[in-house]
Design a protein around this motif. Structure first.
Motif, PDB file in Angstrom:
ATOM      1  N   GLN A   1      79.829  -0.030 -14.429  1.00  0.00           N
ATOM      2  CA  GLN A   1      78.852   0.968 -14.852  1.00  0.00           C
ATOM      3  C   GLN A   1      79.070   1.401 -16.300  1.00  0.00           C
ATOM      4  O   GLN A   1      78.120   1.834 -16.962  1.00  0.00           O
ATOM      5  CB  GLN A   1      78.847   2.151 -13.878  1.00  0.00           C
ATOM      6  CG  GLN A   1      78.335   1.719 -12.509  1.00  0.00           C
ATOM      7  CD  GLN A   1      78.063   2.842 -11.511  1.00  0.00           C
ATOM      8  OE1 GLN A   1      77.335   2.651 -10.551  1.00  0.00           O
ATOM      9  NE2 GLN A   1      78.637   4.011 -11.720  1.00  0.00           N
TER      10      GLN A   1
ATOM     11  N   GLU B   1      77.461   4.149 -20.309  1.00  0.00           N
ATOM     12  CA  GLU B   1      77.797   4.887 -19.101  1.00  0.00           C
ATOM     13  C   GLU B   1      77.148   6.258 -19.121  1.00  0.00           C
ATOM     14  O   GLU B   1      76.666   6.742 -18.099  1.00  0.00           O
ATOM     15  CB  GLU B   1      79.318   5.007 -18.966  1.00  0.00           C
ATOM     16  CG  GLU B   1      79.779   5.450 -17.592  1.00  0.00           C
ATOM     17  CD  GLU B   1      81.279   5.400 -17.458  1.00  0.00           C
ATOM     18  OE1 GLU B   1      81.764   5.419 -16.330  1.00  0.00           O
ATOM     19  OE2 GLU B   1      81.974   5.340 -18.487  1.00  0.00           O
TER      20      GLU B   1
ATOM     21  N   PRO C   1      78.836   5.055  -6.830  1.00  0.00           N
ATOM     22  CA  PRO C   1      77.873   3.976  -7.080  1.00  0.00           C
ATOM     23  C   PRO C   1      76.456   4.529  -7.044  1.00  0.00           C
ATOM     24  O   PRO C   1      76.236   5.659  -6.604  1.00  0.00           O
ATOM     25  CB  PRO C   1      78.125   3.024  -5.902  1.00  0.00           C
ATOM     26  CG  PRO C   1      78.544   3.940  -4.788  1.00  0.00           C
ATOM     27  CD  PRO C   1      79.370   5.017  -5.459  1.00  0.00           C
ATOM     28  N   PHE C   2      75.502   3.727  -7.469  1.00  0.00           N
ATOM     29  CA  PHE C   2      74.111   4.160  -7.438  1.00  0.00           C
ATOM     30  C   PHE C   2      73.534   4.069  -6.027  1.00  0.00           C
ATOM     31  O   PHE C   2      72.559   4.749  -5.715  1.00  0.00           O
ATOM     32  CB  PHE C   2      73.272   3.324  -8.404  1.00  0.00           C
ATOM     33  CG  PHE C   2      73.237   3.885  -9.792  1.00  0.00           C
ATOM     34  CD1 PHE C   2      72.033   4.198 -10.402  1.00  0.00           C
ATOM     35  CD2 PHE C   2      74.419   4.108 -10.505  1.00  0.00           C
ATOM     36  CE1 PHE C   2      72.002   4.718 -11.697  1.00  0.00           C
ATOM     37  CE2 PHE C   2      74.400   4.625 -11.787  1.00  0.00           C
ATOM     38  CZ  PHE C   2      73.191   4.930 -12.381  1.00  0.00           C
TER      39      PHE C   2
ATOM     40  N   ARG D   1      69.617   9.088  -9.262  1.00  0.00           N
ATOM     41  CA  ARG D   1      70.102   7.717  -9.358  1.00  0.00           C
ATOM     42  C   ARG D   1      69.246   6.756  -8.551  1.00  0.00           C
ATOM     43  O   ARG D   1      69.055   5.609  -8.956  1.00  0.00           O
ATOM     44  CB  ARG D   1      71.564   7.642  -8.912  1.00  0.00           C
ATOM     45  CG  ARG D   1      72.507   8.297  -9.893  1.00  0.00           C
ATOM     46  CD  ARG D   1      73.951   8.006  -9.569  1.00  0.00           C
ATOM     47  NE  ARG D   1      74.774   8.307 -10.726  1.00  0.00           N
ATOM     48  CZ  ARG D   1      75.983   7.797 -10.946  1.00  0.00           C
ATOM     49  NH1 ARG D   1      76.500   6.962 -10.068  1.00  0.00           N
ATOM     50  NH2 ARG D   1      76.665   8.110 -12.022  1.00  0.00           N
TER      51      ARG D   1
ATOM     52  N   PRO E   1      74.176  -0.501 -13.097  1.00  0.00           N
ATOM     53  CA  PRO E   1      74.405   0.270 -11.870  1.00  0.00           C
ATOM     54  C   PRO E   1      75.088  -0.585 -10.809  1.00  0.00           C
ATOM     55  O   PRO E   1      74.850  -1.800 -10.729  1.00  0.00           O
ATOM     56  CB  PRO E   1      72.992   0.659 -11.422  1.00  0.00           C
ATOM     57  CG  PRO E   1      72.135   0.520 -12.634  1.00  0.00           C
ATOM     58  CD  PRO E   1      72.742  -0.594 -13.430  1.00  0.00           C
TER      59      PRO E   1
ATOM     60  N   ALA F   1      71.165  -4.733 -11.379  1.00  0.00           N
ATOM     61  CA  ALA F   1      72.365  -4.055 -10.902  1.00  0.00           C
ATOM     62  C   ALA F   1      73.365  -5.109 -10.435  1.00  0.00           C
ATOM     63  O   ALA F   1      73.069  -6.311 -10.421  1.00  0.00           O
ATOM     64  CB  ALA F   1      72.026  -3.111  -9.739  1.00  0.00           C
TER      65      ALA F   1
ATOM     66  N   LEU G   1      73.571   5.961 -18.112  1.00  0.00           N
ATOM     67  CA  LEU G   1      73.401   5.873 -16.666  1.00  0.00           C
ATOM     68  C   LEU G   1      73.638   7.225 -16.001  1.00  0.00           C
ATOM     69  O   LEU G   1      73.069   7.520 -14.959  1.00  0.00           O
ATOM     70  CB  LEU G   1      74.370   4.851 -16.074  1.00  0.00           C
ATOM     71  CG  LEU G   1      74.045   3.371 -16.267  1.00  0.00           C
ATOM     72  CD1 LEU G   1      75.093   2.521 -15.576  1.00  0.00           C
ATOM     73  CD2 LEU G   1      72.665   3.018 -15.756  1.00  0.00           C
ATOM     74  N   SER G   2      74.499   8.028 -16.600  1.00  0.00           N
ATOM     75  CA  SER G   2      74.881   9.293 -15.972  1.00  0.00           C
ATOM     76  C   SER G   2      73.885  10.418 -16.239  1.00  0.00           C
ATOM     77  O   SER G   2      73.931  11.445 -15.570  1.00  0.00           O
ATOM     78  CB  SER G   2      76.268   9.717 -16.479  1.00  0.00           C
ATOM     79  OG  SER G   2      77.235   8.748 -16.140  1.00  0.00           O
TER      80      SER G   2
END
Length: 212
Positions: free
Chosen positions: A72, A8, A104-105, A18, A77, A53, A11-12
Motif C-alpha cells: 500500500q 500511501e 487492508p482495503f 476505502r 490497495p 489492487a 490511499l489513506s
C-alpha cells in the motif's frame, strides 16, 4: 513513528471510504494481481499502473502487516484473503487485528461467519464462490437477499455464460478469476459483466486490460 509515503497518504485520505475507492479502481483498471508467493510482490508493484489492487494470498499473522504496509505504500490497495493467512483466526480479536492494525482495503473469504463478523466491523468483504456445478449456481441465485458480502468473486472465470446470468440477478458486483491464461479469456469475462478479473499469471499483469 513511520512516515507515510506520498502514495500511501493518497490511499489513506479516504480511509473511511476505502470500499468506494477500491470499487472505483476495480472499474478503472479491471485487473487484480493475485499473489500466492511473496517473491511476486515486487513484480506486481512493477506493473502497478495496470492493476486495480493486489489480492494477497500468503503470509502469516506475524508478517501480513509488513506485506500490506509495503504494497500500500506503493499506491496499490490490498485485498487480503484471510482464509490463507497462517495463524489468523477470524474471531472478534482477529477481525479487530485486521481492521485496526493490518488495514487492508477489503478481505476475501469463503466463510459466511467471517463475512458477518467482518461486515459488522465495517470491513468491505468479497465472498469467493467456486462455481463447480449447476447446483452451486442455483443456490446462489435462489435467495439473493441472503447475500451479505459487498462483492462476489466467482471461480473459475472460464464460465462467461454463468457470469453473464449472475450479473443480471445478484445485487452486488462480480469479479472473477481462475484458469485465466490469455488476455482474451479476461476480456471475455469482462464483456460478460465482470467488474474485474483476478489473476496470479504475472504475464497478464503487464497488460492494460482497457486496451484488450
Amino acid at each position: 513513528m513511520r512516515t507515510l509515503s506520498v502514495k500511501e497518504r493518497e490511499l489513506s485520505v479516504k480511509t473511511n471510504n476505502r470500499g468506494q475507492v477500491l470499487l472505483e479502481r476495480l472499474e478503472k483498471y479491471k485487473m487484480v494481481a493475485a499473489i500466492k508467493d511473496i517473491k511476486n510482490i515486487e513484480r506486481a508493484i512493477k506493473y502497478k499502473e495496470n492493476l486495480s489492487a493486489v489480492l494477497l494470498m500468503t503470509g502469516s499473522i506475524l508478517t501480513v502487516k509488513r506485506y500490506v504496509d509495503h504494497i500500500q505504500s506503493e499506491g496499490l490497495p490490498v485485498i487480503l484473503h484471510v482464509d490463507k493467512i497462517g495463524g489468523l483466526e477470524m474471531d472478534h480479536d482477529g477481525i479487530d487485528f485486521i481492521n485496526k492494525s493490518v488495514r487492508p482495503f477489503a478481505i476475501v473469504t469463503t466463510k459466511s461467519g467471517v463475512i458477518k463478523r467482518a461486515k459488522s466491523s465495517g470491513i468491505l468483504v468479497i465472498q469467493r464462490i467456486f462455481l463447480i456445478d449447476t447446483d452451486v449456481y442455483m443456490n446462489l441465485v435462489k435467495d439473493v437477499s441472503q447475500i451479505r458480502s459487498d462483492i462476489i468473486e466467482v471461480m473459475p472465470s472460464r464460465a462467461p455464460d454463468f457470469i453473464n446470468k449472475l450479473t443480471k440477478v445478484l445485487p452486488v458486483p462480480i469479479i472473477t478469476g481462475g484458469l485465466l491464461n490469455l488476455p482474451q479469456h479476461a476480456r471475455e469475462a469482462l464483456d460478460n459483466g465482470a467488474l474485474a478479473i483476478t489473476t496470479s499469471n504475472s504475464e497478464l499483469w503487464k497488460i492494460d486490460m482497457n486496451g484488450v
